[in-house]
Design a protein around this motif. Sequence first.
Motif, PDB file in Angstrom:
ATOM      1  N   SER A   1     -15.753   2.638  -0.628  1.00  0.00           N
ATOM      2  CA  SER A   1     -14.949   3.559   0.247  1.00  0.00           C
ATOM      3  C   SER A   1     -15.616   3.419   1.298  1.00  0.00           C
ATOM      4  O   SER A   1     -16.202   2.529   2.029  1.00  0.00           O
ATOM      5  CB  SER A   1     -14.564   4.996  -0.220  1.00  0.00           C
TER       6      SER A   1
ATOM      7  N   ASN B 224     -10.247  -0.948   3.543  1.00  0.00           N
ATOM      8  CA  ASN B 224     -10.853  -2.174   4.162  1.00  0.00           C
ATOM      9  C   ASN B 224     -10.380  -2.524   5.703  1.00  0.00           C
ATOM     10  O   ASN B 224      -9.426  -1.652   5.976  1.00  0.00           O
ATOM     11  CB  ASN B 224     -10.246  -3.320   3.206  1.00  0.00           C
TER      12      ASN B 224
ATOM     13  N   THR C 253      -8.019   3.577  -2.571  1.00  0.00           N
ATOM     14  CA  THR C 253      -7.306   3.275  -3.848  1.00  0.00           C
ATOM     15  C   THR C 253      -8.309   2.592  -5.061  1.00  0.00           C
ATOM     16  O   THR C 253      -9.308   2.209  -4.465  1.00  0.00           O
ATOM     17  CB  THR C 253      -6.520   1.754  -3.465  1.00  0.00           C
TER      18      THR C 253
ATOM     19  N   SER D  74      -6.035   2.004   0.603  1.00  0.00           N
ATOM     20  CA  SER D  74      -7.350   1.206   0.832  1.00  0.00           C
ATOM     21  C   SER D  74      -7.964   1.537   2.115  1.00  0.00           C
ATOM     22  O   SER D  74      -7.349   1.921   3.004  1.00  0.00           O
ATOM     23  CB  SER D  74      -6.954  -0.214   0.530  1.00  0.00           C
TER      24      SER D  74
ATOM     25  N   LYS E 256      -0.654   5.043  -5.960  1.00  0.00           N
ATOM     26  CA  LYS E 256      -2.003   4.937  -5.830  1.00  0.00           C
ATOM     27  C   LYS E 256      -2.757   5.906  -6.572  1.00  0.00           C
ATOM     28  O   LYS E 256      -3.961   5.588  -7.036  1.00  0.00           O
ATOM     29  CB  LYS E 256      -2.340   5.025  -4.248  1.00  0.00           C
TER      30      LYS E 256
ATOM     31  N   GLN F 150       0.551  -1.278   0.023  1.00  0.00           N
ATOM     32  CA  GLN F 150      -0.004   0.227  -0.092  1.00  0.00           C
ATOM     33  C   GLN F 150       0.937   1.364   0.002  1.00  0.00           C
ATOM     34  O   GLN F 150       0.671   2.256  -0.693  1.00  0.00           O
ATOM     35  CB  GLN F 150      -0.941  -0.101   1.229  1.00  0.00           C
TER      36      GLN F 150
END
Length: 288
Positions: A250, A168, A204, A166, A15, A10
Amino acid sequence: MIDQLKIIGQYLLAKHLLSRLVGKLAAARAGKLTTFLIKKFIKKFNVDMSEAKHSAATDFKTFNDFFTRELKPGIRPIIEGENSLALPVDGCISQIGAIKEGRIFQAKGHDFSLRELLGGRDDIAAPFDEGLFSTIYLAPKDYHRIHMPITGKLEQLIFIPGDLFSVNPLTAQNVPNLFARNERAVAIFSTAVGPMAMVLVGATIVASIETVWAGTIAPAKNKEIQYWDYRGQDITLEKGAEMGRFKLGSTVVALFPKGSISFSESLQAETVTRLGELFATTNTSAEK
């Protein structure tokens, strides 16, 4: 070990470039390629197309059309009652609770600044100090339009450039200051319970963040914080009305003043949310 490599990746990934390239593909009318990608996405993420107004992959001219698909009328009824707030999105609660000493809980070992989340201005952050927050993560399979929890009059919109990590659960547990470092749009509304902030956080390959009154907010060529003042205009959105959307999913962070509402007792970290169900009750309702 695999999780650690994902997090390291990441930091190393370009990105913004990747996100903009994916955005161009998602917006392209690519015919059979678009249909192929939509079918693969539906299968990979087990998307429930039975709830969509248009359910066939061939119904969508672009991937973005598919990703921001409408639901069938009435499939997400909005909870009634002036003292009830509605959940704004389909998703999953990341965290929910009180804002303490100007900090918002992200995950074990991580929190972030309320002031920084809202763009760094004390006057914008002050009404939410010691208030309440709810962070809701939208997975790829989810419906990606954001709706109003309560009727509100638009006061301000702020675009804050930043990273595109990201969002998540794995990243939230490992990347410090995640939601206050990613690109985001902040909408401030005046409501019957006081000010409400709806923070739409980019991530992302999130190709775009849009609002119903201003259109596309991100991506933006201007990499400075931007402010729009709507207090001289009458832009009012009713409870349950669409207020924005993500093109590739998101997170939404909702903020409320201290003592204004009480979140539904059924909501806690990892609770699956459905648009329109009970989000909170006003303080007046809670006292009766």
